[in-house]
Design an enzyme around this catalytic site. Structure first.
Site, PDB file in Angstrom:
ATOM      1  N   CYS A 194       0.838  -1.203   0.000  1.00 37.61           N
ATOM      2  CA  CYS A 194       0.000   0.000   0.000  1.00 37.61           C
ATOM      3  C   CYS A 194       0.877   1.260   0.000  1.00 37.61           C
ATOM      4  CB  CYS A 194      -0.966  -0.031   1.178  1.00 37.61           C
ATOM      5  SG  CYS A 194      -2.328   1.128   1.009  1.00 37.61           S
ATOM      6  N   HIS A 223      -3.500  -5.651   1.271  1.00 34.91           N
ATOM      7  CA  HIS A 223      -2.773  -5.802   2.535  1.00 34.91           C
ATOM      8  C   HIS A 223      -2.678  -7.265   2.966  1.00 34.91           C
ATOM      9  CE1 HIS A 223      -2.400  -1.579   3.892  1.00 34.91           C
ATOM     10  NE2 HIS A 223      -3.394  -1.413   3.050  1.00 34.91           N
ATOM     11  N   GLU A 281      -0.854  -8.519   5.201  1.00 38.05           N
ATOM     12  CA  GLU A 281      -0.697  -8.640   6.658  1.00 38.05           C
ATOM     13  C   GLU A 281      -2.044  -8.610   7.381  1.00 38.05           C
ATOM     14  OE1 GLU A 281      -0.463  -5.987   4.992  1.00 38.05           O
ATOM     15  OE2 GLU A 281      -0.708  -4.140   6.151  1.00 38.05           O
TER      16      GLU A 281
END
Lengths: 231, 79
Positions: free
Chosen positions: A90, A198, A200
């Site tokens: 990002c 994302h 994560e």
């Protein structure tokens, strides 16, 4: 012999938001996750680096434009030039583009709306240190949350990327208006990757998807192989 | 010495902000066929020579103020 734990650094800029989530996810995937402050002129001894999401320097001027001049970013550029593994997520992707480690630029979403939802992605490359746990053509689901995620490059540059097979992930449905539905790309050498989604935030089924772990576990595994190669 | 930098989205690049402004102006009854939104950077410089000031500001544009992939820029130097 016990499998060595690779050291993966996560840079924290002023305005980074997902640095702790990235550290948590990498540790959950059996890496030694190491926070690195943006004022560091030298990186600690690392086997991979992650530039996390957020709004470094308030996204002033252009996303990533000011973080590009942080001392740690210069260190990341040197690290990448020496063949080190670098993943930008990002805002981290935006910084890598502004720093010239990845081609193109991320512009305001075509809809002008902040997009925050799970999106399907199609894997285009499974032979990279970031995607070895994926299969070509596989559809994975990872959340996005961005207002400036429309990847753009002039047609000749897009053509070059397609020829060099630098497109790693494409959106499986319209997301932000990015050229050729590009969600993630890598550099020509394949040791630097950036993506808007994302991973994560998708490392456990409790989070709605564990597909992000395919990306991050690939990175941890590649980092571990580098440790083993040095032993 | 003062300088003004005008940064514009390049021709042909989708500018959703400009499109939104164009639509809003149309709703207000204005007849507008296109709108593009850029930005202005006003600078105060230590330089006293206009030519030297221009060289400095052009360098600032290349290094930071504009991204040549998506933006064009113009520099104005004020005495």
């Amino acid at each position: 012999m016990a499998s060595p734990q690779p050291r993966v650094g996560v840079i924290t800029y002023p305005g980074s938001q997902d640095d702790r989530d990235a550290l948590w996810a990498l540790a959950a995937l059996d890496a030694e996750a190491i926070p690195v402050w943006h004022e560091e002129h030298e990186l600690p001894d690392l086997d991979a680096v992650v530039l996390p999401g957020g709004f470094s320097y308030g996204d002033y001027l252009r996303c990533g434009a000011i973080a590009r001049f942080s001392p740690a970013t210069a260190a990341v550029c040197e690290y990448a030039d020496a063949g080190g593994l670098v993943l930008g997520i990002c805002n981290g992707f935006q910084i890598l583009c502004e720093a010239g480690l990845l081609p193109g630029v991320l512009l305001r979403n075509a809809s002008l709306r902040f997009v925050c939802r799970d999106v399907p992605l199609v894997v285009e490359r499974a032979d990279l240190p970031f995607t070895s746990r994926c299969a070509v053509g596989q559809r994975i689901v990872i959340p996005v949350k961005h207002g400036d995620g429309r990847w753009f490059a002039p047609p000749e540059l897009v053509h070059e990327l397609e020829v060099n097979r630098q497109v790693v992930l494409r959106y499986g449905e319209p997301c932000n208006g990015s050229v050729a539905d590009i969600a993630g790309i890598c550099n020509e050498q394949g040791n630097v990757m950036g993506l808007m989604p994302h991973p994560e935030h998708a490392v456990d089924p409790l989070l709605g998807s564990a597909d992000g772990a395919l990306i991050l576990a690939s990175l941890v595994e590649a980092a571990r192989e580098r440790v083993l190669a040095l032993l | 010495m003062r300088a003004t930098v005008l940064v514009r989205p390049k021709q042909g690049i989708l500018d959703p902000q400009g499109d939104a402004v164009e639509t809003a102006l149309a709703h207000l009854g204005f007849s507008v066929t296109d709108a593009r939104v850029g930005k202005v950077v006003d600078l105060e410089l230590d330089a006293t020579d206009p030519a030297e000031a221009r060289v400095q500001v052009e360098k600032m544009c290349v290094e930071l103020l504009a991204n040549p992939l998506m933006e064009s820029y113009e520099v104005e130097i004020h005495g």
